[in-house]
Design a protein around this motif. Structure first.
Motif, PDB file in Angstrom:
ATOM      1  N   SER A 178     -11.617 -20.199 -30.221  1.00 41.12           N
ATOM      2  CA  SER A 178     -10.585 -20.305 -31.266  1.00 41.12           C
ATOM      3  C   SER A 178      -9.232 -20.633 -30.643  1.00 41.12           C
ATOM      4  O   SER A 178      -8.459 -21.412 -31.204  1.00 41.12           O
ATOM      5  CB  SER A 178     -10.483 -18.992 -32.050  1.00 41.12           C
TER       6      SER A 178
ATOM      7  N   VAL B 263      -7.687 -17.102 -36.057  1.00 41.66           N
ATOM      8  CA  VAL B 263      -7.352 -15.794 -35.489  1.00 41.66           C
ATOM      9  C   VAL B 263      -7.997 -15.673 -34.112  1.00 41.66           C
ATOM     10  O   VAL B 263      -9.157 -16.025 -33.905  1.00 41.66           O
ATOM     11  CB  VAL B 263      -7.843 -14.650 -36.406  1.00 41.66           C
TER      12      VAL B 263
ATOM     13  N   THR C 267     -13.953 -14.234 -34.488  1.00 40.12           N
ATOM     14  CA  THR C 267     -14.195 -15.245 -35.511  1.00 40.12           C
ATOM     15  C   THR C 267     -15.474 -14.906 -36.269  1.00 40.12           C
ATOM     16  O   THR C 267     -16.542 -14.797 -35.674  1.00 40.12           O
ATOM     17  CB  THR C 267     -14.342 -16.640 -34.848  1.00 40.12           C
TER      18      THR C 267
ATOM     19  N   ASP D 193     -14.816 -24.670 -34.876  1.00 40.43           N
ATOM     20  CA  ASP D 193     -14.931 -23.521 -33.961  1.00 40.43           C
ATOM     21  C   ASP D 193     -15.973 -22.596 -34.585  1.00 40.43           C
ATOM     22  O   ASP D 193     -15.769 -22.052 -35.665  1.00 40.43           O
ATOM     23  CB  ASP D 193     -13.543 -22.865 -33.874  1.00 40.43           C
TER      24      ASP D 193
END
Ligand SMILES: Nc1nc2c(ncn2[C@@H]2O[C@H](COP(=O)(O)OP(=O)(O)OP(=O)(O)O)[C@@H](O)[C@H]2O)c(=O)[nH]1
Ligand SMILES: [Mg+2]
Length: 293
Positions: free
Chosen positions: A152, A164, A172, A187
């Motif tokens: 991420s 985040v 994630t 991602d």
């Protein structure tokens, strides 16, 4: 939360019944109206990835039924069509929605029944499907790897994404998308051993990389065994997609350790790149090398 799978019944409108007008009552043979047509169901793809959320908790989506035929040859009103939206990259049973827009008819409304003086027809039912609606993200590139590998962070550093990031595994929970030079990068939540069999979050998201053409396999330089890290992920992937190994967090290790990691991983025959989110020049080169439109 990103809803990426929904089972729902979708039904077009039922045709309205034809009017039964006995000759005796109306003294005419031509005054019994036909029933109106049932509404159709159309589906359009949108770029809003959360479009499936609107269907959560709904068992059936139905277009309006046609109205019954009336007196004086009045045909019943047609039922209103139902217009649904799904995120681009969605399939409904075997119908694919891979471009934004492009309205598709998925259930045709039933015809109205003929009216008559001696007998009238019932309207026909609208088409109905048990829809399995599945969203597969349309990303050209995918970032995969173990939890905490830095996926991420890399997405954020390369693109406009604001995913985040956390210093702990499984930060994630849903895929994040970012765009660089017009190319979509996904991602994917961290995969773990057994992901393809349902362990962890992985299985739910492995389908999202089916359409990806190049995977960036992120391995943290902090790892004590980069070969093991690499193999855990490889064992979970069904197909042999082209891959680039990305050694992440290079700023956390000495050049000597970095060189050792790269040397050990060379045996897998993949291209190896080294990145740190704290190295803007390196990131720019990385972006230009792989994501040029
Ligand atoms: N020093 C340094 N830290 C990094 C770098 N990239 C990521 N990190 C840190 O590593 C931790 C994990 O980063 P994430 O980007 O959340 O990792 P992830 O692979 O997305 O993790 P999951 O979502 O759990 O799969 C965070 O504390 C980041 O700040 C880097 O290049 N250098
Ligand atoms: Mg993450």
């Amino acid at each position: 939360m990103l809803v990426d799978e929904i089972n729902i019944k979708i039904t077009a409108g039922h045709g309205g019944a034809g009017k039964y007008a006995p000759v005796k009552a109306f003294k005419s043979a031509h005054i019994a109206g036909d029933g109106g047509r049932g509404g159709d169901v159309f589906v359009t793809a949108t770029s809003d990835l959360s479009a499936l959320n609107q269907y959560v908790g709904i068992a059936e989506l139905k277009a309006e039924d046609g109205s019954p035929g009336g007196d004086n040859d009045a045909t019943g009103k047609s039922g209103k069509n139902l217009y649904l939206t799904v995120p681009v990259g969605t399939s409904i049973n075997d119908i694919e929605f891979d471009k934004v827009g492009g309205e598709k008819l998925i259930c045709r409304g039933g015809l109205g029944g003929k009216g008559g003086n001696f007998r009238a027809q019932a309207g026909l039912p609208g088409e109905s499907i048990d829809a399995k609606i599945v969203l597969k993200l349309i990303a050209k590139y995918g970032l995969i790897g173990l939890p905490n590998a830095g996926k991420s962070s890399l997405l954020n550093a390369l693109t406009n994404s604001n995913a985040v990031v956390g210093a702990y595994p499984f930060t994630t929970l849903e895929p994040n998308l970012g765009v660089l030079n017009g190319q979509i990068i996904a991602d994917i939540p961290g995969l773990i051993k057994g992901a393809s069999l349902g362990r962890g979050l992985g299985i739910k998201f492995l389908k999202h990389i089916e359409k990806v053409s190049l995977l960036f396999h992120c391995i943290s330089c902090e790892s004590t065994d980069v070969v093991r890290d690499y193999q855990i992920i490889i064992n979970e992937l069904k197909d042999n997609k082209p891959q680039v190994i990305v050694l992440t967090k290079t700023d956390l290790v000495t050049p000597k350790i970095l060189a050792t990691h790269a040397k050990i991983l060379k045996r897998f025959g993949q291209q190896i790149v080294c990145v740190s989110i704290h190295d803007p020049i390196g990131l720019e080169i990385f972006g230009k090398t792989f994501f040029n439109s």
